[in-house]
Design a protein around this motif. Structure first.
Motif, PDB file in Angstrom:
ATOM      1  N   LEU A 234      10.167 -15.694  78.033  1.00  0.00           N
ATOM      2  CA  LEU A 234      10.826 -14.824  79.007  1.00  0.00           C
ATOM      3  C   LEU A 234      12.262 -15.282  79.269  1.00  0.00           C
ATOM      4  O   LEU A 234      13.173 -14.456  79.366  1.00  0.00           O
ATOM      5  CB  LEU A 234      10.034 -14.794  80.310  1.00  0.00           C
ATOM      6  N   ALA A 235      12.456 -16.579  79.356  1.00  0.00           N
ATOM      7  CA  ALA A 235      13.805 -17.100  79.584  1.00  0.00           C
ATOM      8  C   ALA A 235      14.725 -16.742  78.423  1.00  0.00           C
ATOM      9  O   ALA A 235      15.887 -16.366  78.626  1.00  0.00           O
ATOM     10  CB  ALA A 235      13.753 -18.614  79.790  1.00  0.00           C
ATOM     11  N   VAL A 236      14.208 -16.857  77.205  1.00  0.00           N
ATOM     12  CA  VAL A 236      15.003 -16.500  76.030  1.00  0.00           C
ATOM     13  C   VAL A 236      15.347 -15.018  76.054  1.00  0.00           C
ATOM     14  O   VAL A 236      16.484 -14.607  75.768  1.00  0.00           O
ATOM     15  CB  VAL A 236      14.246 -16.855  74.733  1.00  0.00           C
ATOM     16  N   ALA A 237      14.361 -14.184  76.399  1.00  0.00           N
ATOM     17  CA  ALA A 237      14.574 -12.741  76.428  1.00  0.00           C
ATOM     18  C   ALA A 237      15.573 -12.343  77.511  1.00  0.00           C
ATOM     19  O   ALA A 237      16.300 -11.353  77.347  1.00  0.00           O
ATOM     20  CB  ALA A 237      13.253 -12.021  76.643  1.00  0.00           C
ATOM     21  N   GLN A 238      15.623 -13.087  78.605  1.00  0.00           N
ATOM     22  CA  GLN A 238      16.597 -12.789  79.655  1.00  0.00           C
ATOM     23  C   GLN A 238      18.013 -13.084  79.186  1.00  0.00           C
ATOM     24  O   GLN A 238      18.969 -12.442  79.641  1.00  0.00           O
ATOM     25  CB  GLN A 238      16.254 -13.590  80.907  1.00  0.00           C
ATOM     26  N   GLU A 239      18.148 -14.033  78.257  1.00  0.00           N
ATOM     27  CA  GLU A 239      19.454 -14.352  77.696  1.00  0.00           C
ATOM     28  C   GLU A 239      19.809 -13.430  76.529  1.00  0.00           C
ATOM     29  O   GLU A 239      20.987 -13.148  76.298  1.00  0.00           O
ATOM     30  CB  GLU A 239      19.478 -15.814  77.218  1.00  0.00           C
ATOM     31  N   ASP A 240      18.795 -12.964  75.814  1.00  0.00           N
ATOM     32  CA  ASP A 240      19.012 -12.136  74.620  1.00  0.00           C
ATOM     33  C   ASP A 240      18.211 -10.845  74.741  1.00  0.00           C
ATOM     34  O   ASP A 240      17.010 -10.835  74.482  1.00  0.00           O
ATOM     35  CB  ASP A 240      18.597 -12.906  73.367  1.00  0.00           C
ATOM     36  N   PRO A 241      18.862  -9.742  75.107  1.00  0.00           N
ATOM     37  CA  PRO A 241      18.130  -8.476  75.257  1.00  0.00           C
ATOM     38  C   PRO A 241      17.549  -7.941  73.960  1.00  0.00           C
ATOM     39  O   PRO A 241      16.700  -7.047  73.989  1.00  0.00           O
ATOM     40  CB  PRO A 241      19.192  -7.518  75.818  1.00  0.00           C
ATOM     41  N   GLU A 242      17.980  -8.473  72.807  1.00  0.00           N
ATOM     42  CA  GLU A 242      17.450  -8.028  71.518  1.00  0.00           C
ATOM     43  C   GLU A 242      16.200  -8.808  71.103  1.00  0.00           C
ATOM     44  O   GLU A 242      15.576  -8.462  70.093  1.00  0.00           O
ATOM     45  CB  GLU A 242      18.512  -8.162  70.422  1.00  0.00           C
ATOM     46  N   HIS A 243      15.847  -9.831  71.841  1.00  0.00           N
ATOM     47  CA  HIS A 243      14.689 -10.656  71.476  1.00  0.00           C
ATOM     48  C   HIS A 243      13.452  -9.779  71.308  1.00  0.00           C
ATOM     49  O   HIS A 243      13.196  -8.863  72.089  1.00  0.00           O
ATOM     50  CB  HIS A 243      14.429 -11.713  72.553  1.00  0.00           C
ATOM     51  N   LEU A 244      12.676 -10.080  70.264  1.00  0.00           N
ATOM     52  CA  LEU A 244      11.501  -9.274  69.925  1.00  0.00           C
ATOM     53  C   LEU A 244      10.205 -10.054  70.128  1.00  0.00           C
ATOM     54  O   LEU A 244      10.133 -11.246  69.808  1.00  0.00           O
ATOM     55  CB  LEU A 244      11.582  -8.805  68.470  1.00  0.00           C
ATOM     56  N   THR A 245       9.210  -9.356  70.613  1.00  0.00           N
ATOM     57  CA  THR A 245       7.852  -9.890  70.704  1.00  0.00           C
ATOM     58  C   THR A 245       6.981  -9.142  69.708  1.00  0.00           C
ATOM     59  O   THR A 245       7.069  -7.912  69.597  1.00  0.00           O
ATOM     60  CB  THR A 245       7.285  -9.718  72.128  1.00  0.00           C
ATOM     61  N   SER A 246       6.173  -9.874  68.977  1.00  0.00           N
ATOM     62  CA  SER A 246       5.281  -9.255  67.989  1.00  0.00           C
ATOM     63  C   SER A 246       3.874  -9.154  68.562  1.00  0.00           C
ATOM     64  O   SER A 246       3.410 -10.062  69.268  1.00  0.00           O
ATOM     65  CB  SER A 246       5.269 -10.056  66.689  1.00  0.00           C
ATOM     66  N   ILE A 247       3.206  -8.061  68.249  1.00  0.00           N
ATOM     67  CA  ILE A 247       1.847  -7.814  68.735  1.00  0.00           C
ATOM     68  C   ILE A 247       0.967  -7.510  67.528  1.00  0.00           C
ATOM     69  O   ILE A 247       1.129  -6.462  66.876  1.00  0.00           O
ATOM     70  CB  ILE A 247       1.814  -6.633  69.725  1.00  0.00           C
ATOM     71  N   GLU A 248       0.061  -8.426  67.200  1.00  0.00           N
ATOM     72  CA  GLU A 248      -0.800  -8.235  66.032  1.00  0.00           C
ATOM     73  C   GLU A 248      -1.777  -7.093  66.286  1.00  0.00           C
ATOM     74  O   GLU A 248      -2.341  -6.962  67.374  1.00  0.00           O
ATOM     75  CB  GLU A 248      -1.555  -9.515  65.702  1.00  0.00           C
ATOM     76  N   GLN A 249      -1.979  -6.272  65.251  1.00  0.00           N
ATOM     77  CA  GLN A 249      -2.823  -5.084  65.365  1.00  0.00           C
ATOM     78  C   GLN A 249      -4.231  -5.379  64.853  1.00  0.00           C
ATOM     79  O   GLN A 249      -4.404  -5.871  63.729  1.00  0.00           O
ATOM     80  CB  GLN A 249      -2.208  -3.930  64.572  1.00  0.00           C
ATOM     81  N   ASP A 250      -5.225  -5.056  65.672  1.00  0.00           N
ATOM     82  CA  ASP A 250      -6.627  -5.203  65.284  1.00  0.00           C
ATOM     83  C   ASP A 250      -7.176  -3.842  64.850  1.00  0.00           C
ATOM     84  O   ASP A 250      -6.580  -2.799  65.112  1.00  0.00           O
ATOM     85  CB  ASP A 250      -7.451  -5.740  66.452  1.00  0.00           C
ATOM     86  N   GLY A 251      -8.326  -3.877  64.203  1.00  0.00           N
ATOM     87  CA  GLY A 251      -8.991  -2.636  63.839  1.00  0.00           C
ATOM     88  C   GLY A 251      -8.197  -1.761  62.890  1.00  0.00           C
ATOM     89  O   GLY A 251      -8.131  -0.533  63.061  1.00  0.00           O
ATOM     90  N   LEU A 252      -7.583  -2.388  61.891  1.00  0.00           N
ATOM     91  CA  LEU A 252      -6.807  -1.611  60.931  1.00  0.00           C
ATOM     92  C   LEU A 252      -7.711  -0.691  60.115  1.00  0.00           C
ATOM     93  O   LEU A 252      -8.865  -1.027  59.840  1.00  0.00           O
ATOM     94  CB  LEU A 252      -6.053  -2.562  59.985  1.00  0.00           C
ATOM     95  N   PRO A 253      -7.194   0.473  59.697  1.00  0.00           N
ATOM     96  CA  PRO A 253      -8.026   1.383  58.900  1.00  0.00           C
ATOM     97  C   PRO A 253      -8.348   0.786  57.533  1.00  0.00           C
ATOM     98  O   PRO A 253      -7.608  -0.048  57.010  1.00  0.00           O
ATOM     99  CB  PRO A 253      -7.150   2.637  58.767  1.00  0.00           C
ATOM    100  N   GLN A 254      -9.456   1.210  56.960  1.00  0.00           N
ATOM    101  CA  GLN A 254      -9.853   0.748  55.638  1.00  0.00           C
ATOM    102  C   GLN A 254      -8.878   1.292  54.588  1.00  0.00           C
ATOM    103  O   GLN A 254      -8.458   2.446  54.659  1.00  0.00           O
ATOM    104  CB  GLN A 254     -11.270   1.217  55.312  1.00  0.00           C
ATOM    105  N   ALA A 255      -8.533   0.452  53.635  1.00  0.00           N
ATOM    106  CA  ALA A 255      -7.613   0.877  52.577  1.00  0.00           C
ATOM    107  C   ALA A 255      -7.765  -0.048  51.386  1.00  0.00           C
ATOM    108  O   ALA A 255      -8.055  -1.241  51.536  1.00  0.00           O
ATOM    109  CB  ALA A 255      -6.172   0.856  53.078  1.00  0.00           C
TER     110      ALA A 255
END
Length: 206
Positions: free
Chosen positions: A80-101
């Motif tokens: 959070l401290a980093v994001a307050q300094e850098d508005p471009e900071h990204l958080t990644s969210i891993e996706q569960d339950g991906l479709p079969q392929a």
């Protein structure tokens, strides 16, 4: 069955004295994406090799916390401290339950993202062999894979790619033979096919 990176560049700018012009300095948004993709690759690397495909949503941390204040309590310490300094900071969210392929292309073709998602990333492993290794492979896919796995010049490569809705991209690549964080290479277009497939997912909302 095999994939190869068209180009693997380091982060070192070209030497102007060698006759090549220096690239434009990366923007804060490009740097944020590069850092996010590197973090995702390290996260997957910590799980070891021979893992499944990983798919991640990318959101700008400051915007996400502003929209959902409770998210701040779920972020790693210091984020959070980093994001307050850098508005471009990204958080990644891993996706569960991906479709079969059967393939990553088929998987990505089934994905779409809500407008709150600023980008997407994918991590997968591939076997890289010299082009001549594909000559004379058995017709049976399983036998062909066994032949490639046994090839003396095979390379196991982990590819991580991320793109933003605004067009930026970054790819990170690690080989099993040089399985070290310091040996991870990267560039915006190291795996252009993967970048294009990811961009297509951002054109379709879920």
């Amino acid at each position: 069955m095999t994939d190869s990176a068209d180009r693997l560049e380091s982060d070192v700018p070209a030497d102007p004295a060698a006759g090549a012009s220096s690239p434009a300095p990366p923007t804060p948004r490009q740097l944020a994406l590069r850092d996010a993709v590197r973090d995702i690759e390290r996260h997957m690397a910590a799980r070891g090799w021979d893992g499944p495909i990983g798919v991640f949503a990318l959101v700008r941390t400051a915007d996400a916390v502003a929209a959902t204040p409770a998210l701040a309590e779920e972020l790693p310490e210091g984020t959070l401290a980093v994001a307050q300094e850098d508005p471009e900071h990204l958080t990644s969210i891993e996706q569960d339950g991906l479709p079969q392929a059967e393939t990553v292309e088929e998987l990505l073709a089934q994905l779409g993202w809500p407008e709150q998602v600023d980008g997407a990333a994918v991590v997968l492993e591939r076997i890289i062999v010299p082009p001549e290794a594909e000559q004379g492979l058995p017709d049976d896919p399983h036998e062909a894979l066994d032949a490639l796995m046994a090839h003396p010049e095979r390379q196991d490569v982990r590819m991580a790619a991320g793109v933003l809705r605004t067009g930026e991209s970054w790819c990170a690549l690690r080989t099993r033979a040089n399985d070290n964080d310091d040996a991870v290479g990267g560039s915006p277009d190291a795996v252009p096919g993967l970048v294009a497939a990811l961009r297509a997912t951002l054109q379709t909302e879920s």
